[in-house]
Design a protein around this motif. Structure first.
Motif, PDB file in Angstrom:
ATOM      1  N   UNK A 157      58.057  21.819  99.487  1.00  0.00           N
ATOM      2  CA  UNK A 157      56.851  21.701  98.665  1.00  0.00           C
ATOM      3  C   UNK A 157      57.160  21.075  97.303  1.00  0.00           C
ATOM      4  N   UNK A 158      58.453  21.049  96.926  1.00  0.00           N
ATOM      5  CA  UNK A 158      58.805  20.416  95.650  1.00  0.00           C
ATOM      6  C   UNK A 158      58.914  18.895  95.765  1.00  0.00           C
ATOM      7  N   UNK A 159      58.962  18.371  96.995  1.00  0.00           N
ATOM      8  CA  UNK A 159      59.129  16.919  97.177  1.00  0.00           C
ATOM      9  C   UNK A 159      57.998  16.112  96.514  1.00  0.00           C
ATOM     10  N   UNK A 160      56.703  16.491  96.676  1.00  0.00           N
ATOM     11  CA  UNK A 160      55.680  15.710  95.971  1.00  0.00           C
ATOM     12  C   UNK A 160      55.911  15.691  94.454  1.00  0.00           C
ATOM     13  N   UNK A 161      56.403  16.822  93.919  1.00  0.00           N
ATOM     14  CA  UNK A 161      56.690  16.873  92.479  1.00  0.00           C
ATOM     15  C   UNK A 161      57.842  15.950  92.099  1.00  0.00           C
ATOM     16  N   UNK A 162      58.981  16.049  92.813  1.00  0.00           N
ATOM     17  CA  UNK A 162      60.131  15.239  92.405  1.00  0.00           C
ATOM     18  C   UNK A 162      59.879  13.762  92.712  1.00  0.00           C
ATOM     19  N   UNK A 163      59.040  13.477  93.726  1.00  0.00           N
ATOM     20  CA  UNK A 163      58.645  12.088  93.979  1.00  0.00           C
ATOM     21  C   UNK A 163      57.822  11.547  92.826  1.00  0.00           C
ATOM     22  N   UNK A 164      56.868  12.370  92.380  1.00  0.00           N
ATOM     23  CA  UNK A 164      56.023  11.963  91.268  1.00  0.00           C
ATOM     24  C   UNK A 164      56.860  11.728  90.017  1.00  0.00           C
ATOM     25  N   UNK A 165      57.859  12.591  89.798  1.00  0.00           N
ATOM     26  CA  UNK A 165      58.752  12.434  88.645  1.00  0.00           C
ATOM     27  C   UNK A 165      59.519  11.121  88.755  1.00  0.00           C
ATOM     28  N   UNK A 166      60.038  10.841  89.960  1.00  0.00           N
ATOM     29  CA  UNK A 166      60.829   9.623  90.152  1.00  0.00           C
ATOM     30  C   UNK A 166      59.950   8.373  90.047  1.00  0.00           C
ATOM     31  N   UNK A 167      58.695   8.467  90.549  1.00  0.00           N
ATOM     32  CA  UNK A 167      57.808   7.301  90.469  1.00  0.00           C
ATOM     33  C   UNK A 167      57.460   6.990  89.016  1.00  0.00           C
ATOM     34  N   UNK A 168      57.322   8.032  88.190  1.00  0.00           N
ATOM     35  CA  UNK A 168      56.994   7.820  86.778  1.00  0.00           C
ATOM     36  C   UNK A 168      58.210   7.315  85.999  1.00  0.00           C
ATOM     37  N   UNK A 169      59.383   7.894  86.302  1.00  0.00           N
ATOM     38  CA  UNK A 169      60.607   7.522  85.582  1.00  0.00           C
ATOM     39  C   UNK A 169      61.588   6.864  86.554  1.00  0.00           C
ATOM     40  N   UNK A 170      61.141   5.722  87.148  1.00  0.00           N
ATOM     41  CA  UNK A 170      61.871   5.132  88.274  1.00  0.00           C
ATOM     42  C   UNK A 170      63.275   4.679  87.860  1.00  0.00           C
ATOM     43  N   UNK A 171      63.490   4.356  86.607  1.00  0.00           N
ATOM     44  CA  UNK A 171      64.809   3.875  86.174  1.00  0.00           C
ATOM     45  C   UNK A 171      65.623   4.964  85.474  1.00  0.00           C
ATOM     46  N   UNK A 172      65.149   6.226  85.521  1.00  0.00           N
ATOM     47  CA  UNK A 172      65.825   7.312  84.798  1.00  0.00           C
ATOM     48  C   UNK A 172      66.738   8.078  85.760  1.00  0.00           C
ATOM     49  N   UNK A 173      68.040   8.122  85.451  1.00  0.00           N
ATOM     50  CA  UNK A 173      68.983   8.731  86.405  1.00  0.00           C
ATOM     51  C   UNK A 173      68.788  10.232  86.535  1.00  0.00           C
ATOM     52  N   UNK A 174      68.205  10.901  85.510  1.00  0.00           N
ATOM     53  CA  UNK A 174      67.939  12.348  85.639  1.00  0.00           C
ATOM     54  C   UNK A 174      66.837  12.588  86.682  1.00  0.00           C
ATOM     55  N   UNK A 175      65.827  11.725  86.702  1.00  0.00           N
ATOM     56  CA  UNK A 175      64.784  11.845  87.728  1.00  0.00           C
ATOM     57  C   UNK A 175      65.375  11.675  89.129  1.00  0.00           C
ATOM     58  N   UNK A 176      66.299  10.717  89.265  1.00  0.00           N
ATOM     59  CA  UNK A 176      66.949  10.501  90.564  1.00  0.00           C
ATOM     60  C   UNK A 176      67.808  11.703  90.941  1.00  0.00           C
ATOM     61  N   UNK A 177      68.514  12.254  89.945  1.00  0.00           N
ATOM     62  CA  UNK A 177      69.372  13.420  90.185  1.00  0.00           C
ATOM     63  C   UNK A 177      68.549  14.600  90.701  1.00  0.00           C
TER      64      UNK A 177
END
Lengths: 232, 232, 232, 232
Positions: free
Chosen positions: D123-143
């Motif tokens: 259930x956290x995947x939509x959240x971490x996807x949304x985080x990564x889509x917003x900060x696509x070049x941020x390595x913390x979002x990818x982590x």
């Protein structure tokens, strides 16, 4: 259709060579359950596009002003039309997918992934509907909506082709004639959609196309006895 | 009811003449699964109308101010009432649809589409609830809410009529008396809703109607032994 | 518990006298399916409270600033804690409801409505979680969260009581001892929640309570062999 | 792996000593149904990240400007990429969990809770996807996205280990070799994800990692006959 042939012929041998893939994705009931879940959520999420209460804050319309509310709702009718069109789209596709799965006796991981591709396209429908409702007169929004429907048609067609070649179709349904019924249905429907949308792209006007799409879909939903349409 | 008769009598022959339609939409289990999914999503989406945290940003209420938060929540009670009313509506309809499908032994594509029409109306409930919660004293919002309930009643009634005429009802339930139980239930419930809402439309005031609707629904949910209501 | 006794004893006769109610709501499988659907949607909707990307617009944090994003996320940890707590709550309740339904052999419309009451409380969890996440230090938010859990406990308890008195429990499970296991579980859990929350209401501070609730829930989820807790 | 061993060996005795836990969470079908529901909702919620119509209000683009809309959509392609990547992630995990559950003959409350842990991560995947889509070049979002995938892998692995040690695996599947197939699959997949993400964390750049993740996932979805990847 050489592309499908290659894919189908290689598909089974590929999974044969990979032990995990031979045991994966073999539950037909769970594929149906996941599909029903995604259809249910997508059908209900469509309504979020009808965000009229937010679009009509109390500040703009007096809370007691019946006529004012009615007028505001009427101005939002394009939203309701897009909603109705997409619900019909999803209904037609649900009936189609249910019918196809009913005729399967088994499923493998390749067939599962073809359906996951179909479901991927399905989850995009609330998005492309929302895009079309916002830009109802923009031919690019209509084009994207059509590409979405086309993607579902292609994956659904590939799923039937693969299943019937590999031997996943129930014995009593695995006839040449039944295959023709399934495939003709998809080809005619997609041809109608294409014929409806391509002119809009050329004349850069969406209104006629949208009305025609709704009529095609009502035809599939209600199935009236109109001689010309009887063979679709 | 000549309209239904025509539809029912022609319905079967139509699908007989169209090969694809004869094989489509015949899975009763999947119809139930899709319905449960849509009911589940709609019931849970209702709560999104209770967007109090957004309506009460930290800036307005001190984060530690218990009394302030309580007061703000009390001011939002109409939202909670609309939520409660709609959950009861969906609960009553779910019990009704479950009972009807339990009495079917089979389903065809026409019956499937009648249920898809029912589900279309169902997905509109979160929208019309949201509209009513925002414009709780506006008779147009109440009218639209009622039209939504009416649409569900009509499609549900048509579904039973069609199924019992075509022969989709289980043999042990396919009696004249059972049909009367199903149909009387729907007609009385819809009459009560209509009697409750129409006055609001005339006097242009919603409060009495909303209280009466909740009372009718509680009667259906709790089924107390009140002599007057005992035969509903 | 005279209230339940009266309700239970009258319950069956009431439905006996009303023909429709005697045939309504008798499908145990569909009750389970609806419940699973509502649990699934509620569990997934919880995550919408973690709306960090919106709370952290690009304007505030440079899109490439890893340390800045990390710091912002850490400041949002209370949201994550509320999310985690509510997921555990829903998980515990799902296991509990699943276990209860597994022990039923049949269901009637009264039992169905007791479960709809349980599900009503369930759909409010994303709302009360969102309220608590926004007002994490506000004792009124905690109180409402607890009332929500209490409502689920009460409806769940009433459901078991009613089912075991009317005779819906499977024969192999319809023992005095099994009833005690089911009821003791609910009473102890609800007592622990109450003991945890009431002090917060008196001292008007929420931190200790929230930590204790999470510990109680982890105990139910992980079930470690701690001598003191072994009999819960 | 001493941690798992201890957990597994103690697990069963623990639940043996606690009466309620011995009877709780034993329904394999409902675990599958809840999982399908959560997968369905999560897969459909992903699309909410594609909130282009809101990002492109009518004020910015003329409603009829096709080229303008197309350009705006192309600028949003990173969102679509994140969406596509997460759908593939969920699809791979769904096939994996379905395959695992298919090989179980029974389930107990510990195994149920291991799956609830898996579903929590899901259930956290939509959240971490949304985080990564917003900060696509941020390595913390990818982590964070990767930690999410890792958490699902760990709970899924623990579930298989526990089930095979306690004896929940179907007799025809409870072989050493089958265990190795299940476990190797998870270890190789998680190693590939780790190898892909860790460099991004070191060089603080995400683009190469994201492209590699999508390629790994396409490999799992399409399963092409590439000699090097054939044994994964």
């Amino acid at each position: 259709m050489p592309l499908f042939d290659i894919y189908e012929r290689q598909g089974f041998r590929i999974s044969m060579r990979t032990p995990y893939n031979r045991i994966a994705g073999e539950n037909l009931d769970r594929l149906a359950a996941l599909s029903d879940g995604i259809f249910a959520v997508a059908m209900t999420l469509l309504v979020l596009n009808l965000h009229i209460p937010e679009a009509l804050p109390k500040g703009m319309i007096s809370i007691d002003d019946g006529v004012g509310l009615l007028r505001a709702l009427i101005r939002h009718l394009p939203n309701l039309l897009a909603y109705f069109m997409s619900f019909l789209t999803l209904g037609i596709l649900w009936v189609g997918q249910q019918t196809q799965l009913n005729h399967f006796r088994s499923v493998d991981r390749n067939l599962t992934w073809l359906h996951l591709g179909f479901l991927l396209a399905l989850t995009l429908i609330p998005f492309s509907t929302s895009l079309l409702a916002t830009f109802i007169t923009n031919y690019v929004a209509l084009l994207i909506y059509w590409l979405n429907i086309l993607l579902m048609g292609v994956t659904h067609f590939a799923s039937w082709r693969y299943a019937s070649h590999i031997g996943h179709v129930r014995e009593d349904m695995a006839t040449e004639e039944m295959s023709r019924v399934h495939e003709r249905r998809l080809i005619i429907a997609q041809s109608l959609y294409a014929l409806t949308v391509i002119p809009a792209f050329i004349v850069k006007n969406t209104s006629v196309s949208i009305v025609l799409i709704v009529l095609i879909q009502l035809n599939y939903a209600i199935a009236p006895r109109i001689p010309l349409l009887d063979r679709l």
